[in-house]
Scaffold this motif. Structure first.
Motif, PDB file in Angstrom:
ATOM      1  N   LEU A 219       0.831  -1.202   0.000  1.00 12.45           N
ATOM      2  CA  LEU A 219       0.000   0.000   0.000  1.00 12.45           C
ATOM      3  C   LEU A 219       0.873   1.262   0.000  1.00 12.45           C
ATOM      4  O   LEU A 219       1.983   1.254   0.532  1.00 12.45           O
TER       5      LEU A 219
ATOM      6  N   TYR B 234      -6.700   1.074   6.654  1.00 12.78           N
ATOM      7  CA  TYR B 234      -5.837   1.250   5.482  1.00 12.78           C
ATOM      8  C   TYR B 234      -6.623   1.446   4.183  1.00 12.78           C
ATOM      9  O   TYR B 234      -6.056   1.368   3.102  1.00 12.78           O
ATOM     10  N   SER B 235      -7.907   1.696   4.302  1.00 13.90           N
ATOM     11  CA  SER B 235      -8.707   2.020   3.132  1.00 13.90           C
ATOM     12  C   SER B 235      -9.174   3.462   3.231  1.00 13.90           C
ATOM     13  O   SER B 235      -8.883   4.152   4.218  1.00 13.90           O
ATOM     14  N   ASN B 236      -9.910   3.910   2.239  1.00 15.19           N
ATOM     15  CA  ASN B 236     -10.455   5.267   2.291  1.00 15.19           C
ATOM     16  C   ASN B 236     -11.849   5.284   2.902  1.00 15.19           C
ATOM     17  O   ASN B 236     -12.602   6.232   2.731  1.00 15.19           O
ATOM     18  N   GLU B 237     -12.169   4.210   3.634  1.00 11.04           N
ATOM     19  CA  GLU B 237     -13.467   4.098   4.292  1.00 11.04           C
ATOM     20  C   GLU B 237     -13.595   5.131   5.400  1.00 11.04           C
ATOM     21  O   GLU B 237     -12.677   5.316   6.215  1.00 11.04           O
TER      22      GLU B 237
ATOM     23  N   MET C 183      -8.423  -3.422   7.505  1.00 14.58           N
ATOM     24  CA  MET C 183      -9.089  -3.155   6.230  1.00 14.58           C
ATOM     25  C   MET C 183      -9.760  -1.787   6.231  1.00 14.58           C
ATOM     26  O   MET C 183      -9.751  -1.076   5.222  1.00 14.58           O
TER      27      MET C 183
ATOM     28  N   PRO D 188      -6.611   2.463  -1.254  1.00  9.53           N
ATOM     29  CA  PRO D 188      -7.672   1.733  -1.953  1.00  9.53           C
ATOM     30  C   PRO D 188      -8.982   1.800  -1.176  1.00  9.53           C
ATOM     31  O   PRO D 188      -9.002   2.152   0.014  1.00  9.53           O
ATOM     32  N   ASP D 189     -10.079   1.452  -1.840  1.00 10.76           N
ATOM     33  CA  ASP D 189     -11.343   1.408  -1.121  1.00 10.76           C
ATOM     34  C   ASP D 189     -11.459   0.093  -0.358  1.00 10.76           C
ATOM     35  O   ASP D 189     -10.658  -0.831  -0.526  1.00 10.76           O
ATOM     36  N   LEU D 190     -12.462   0.024   0.497  1.00  9.69           N
ATOM     37  CA  LEU D 190     -12.635  -1.137   1.365  1.00  9.69           C
ATOM     38  C   LEU D 190     -12.877  -2.406   0.555  1.00  9.69           C
ATOM     39  O   LEU D 190     -12.349  -3.476   0.892  1.00  9.69           O
TER      40      LEU D 190
ATOM     41  N   THR E 174     -11.734  -3.217  -2.365  1.00 12.77           N
ATOM     42  CA  THR E 174     -10.485  -3.692  -2.948  1.00 12.77           C
ATOM     43  C   THR E 174      -9.688  -4.511  -1.933  1.00 12.77           C
ATOM     44  O   THR E 174      -9.196  -5.604  -2.242  1.00 12.77           O
ATOM     45  N   LEU E 175      -9.566  -3.999  -0.706  1.00 13.09           N
ATOM     46  CA  LEU E 175      -8.827  -4.718   0.325  1.00 13.09           C
ATOM     47  C   LEU E 175      -9.547  -5.995   0.738  1.00 13.09           C
ATOM     48  O   LEU E 175      -8.913  -7.035   0.960  1.00 13.09           O
TER      49      LEU E 175
END
Length: 238
Positions: free
Chosen positions: A94, A155-158, A152, A103-105, A107-108
């Motif tokens: 990442l 490390y996502s853009n959630e 998740m 990444p978005d949720l 994707t992870l």
């Protein structure tokens, strides 16, 4: 970046990435678990390949992986190694510390499932070992599942929340992930296309918590997740 992704000791493992224990478990997981499953045969094959005696099984497991029923400490350590190493692998590449977007949720979530492709036939066995009530469940299996959902989301853009929705989201995401693994264990479609479709469907309902617990497997795992603190307190008092 490399130091963050690959530290010398990947907690909660108790041995370093350069240790013999790490090498044996990594070799077993990558080369022999796909064929033999999560058992001592996979570990013995790994030991033999590395020129080590099968007697090394007795010292392979760390002290925090007690045996239960017919599952040995070394096999429990192999399961723990799988959970921890694959969780860490998910974030290795990442763009942390850079200006690139996370990444978005989804994707992870799907990427973590894809990391199971080589061991998909053995996921039912894995989940069975993880779900047996006892110390391994409360000290390793459930905490690792919770840590995976935390990672998740983090490390996502959630968008995250600092209220009850924080807990609800993680329970929903954990349930969606485990039910997707259960589906994957039986999936015969090419490249697990049906699993990915199933997972996307479950993930799309994470924000609709009332729709998350529609079958027996999901309800059982929700119950386990909800009771982890009670189980821990009972074990502490015992």
């Amino acid at each position: 970046m490399l130091e963050h992704a690959l530290p010398k000791i990947i907690k909660p493992l108790t041995y370093g990435t350069e240790s013999l224990q790490f090498k044996v478990l990594s070799n077993a997981l990558n080369k022999h678990v796909p064929q033999y499953g999560f058992n001592e045969r996979a570990l013995v094959q790994s030991l033999n390949e590395l020129g080590l005696s099968s007697s090394y099984l007795s010292v392979l497991a760390s002290s925090n992986s007690p045996s239960f029923f017919n599952v040995s400490p070394s096999v429990l350590e192999l399961v723990k190694f799988h959970l921890v190493s694959r969780r860490k692998q998910l974030i290795t590449n990442l763009p942390l510390g850079s200006d690139k977007p996370l990444p978005d949720l989804k994707t992870l979530f799907l990427e973590r499932l894809r990391l199971n492709e080589s061991i998909a036939p053995h996921l039912s066995q894995l989940l069975s070992i993880m779900s047996v009530p006892g110390e391994f469940l409360t000290s390793t299996a459930l905490p690792e599942l919770q840590q995976l959902t935390d990672d998740m989301i983090f490390y996502s853009n959630e968008q995250d929340h600092n209220d009850f929705a924080w807990y609800s989201k993680r329970i929903a995401l954990s349930t969606a992930y485990v039910s997707s693994e259960l589906f994957m264990a039986q999936d015969k479609s090419h490249n697990f296309v049906e699993t990915m479709e199933f997972a996307e469907s479950k993930l799309s309902k994470v924000s609709q918590l009332g729709n998350m617990y529609n079958n027996t497997e999901e309800y059982l795992w929700y119950t386990l997740l909800s009771s982890i603190n009670l189980a821990k307190s009972q074990m502490t008092r015992g």
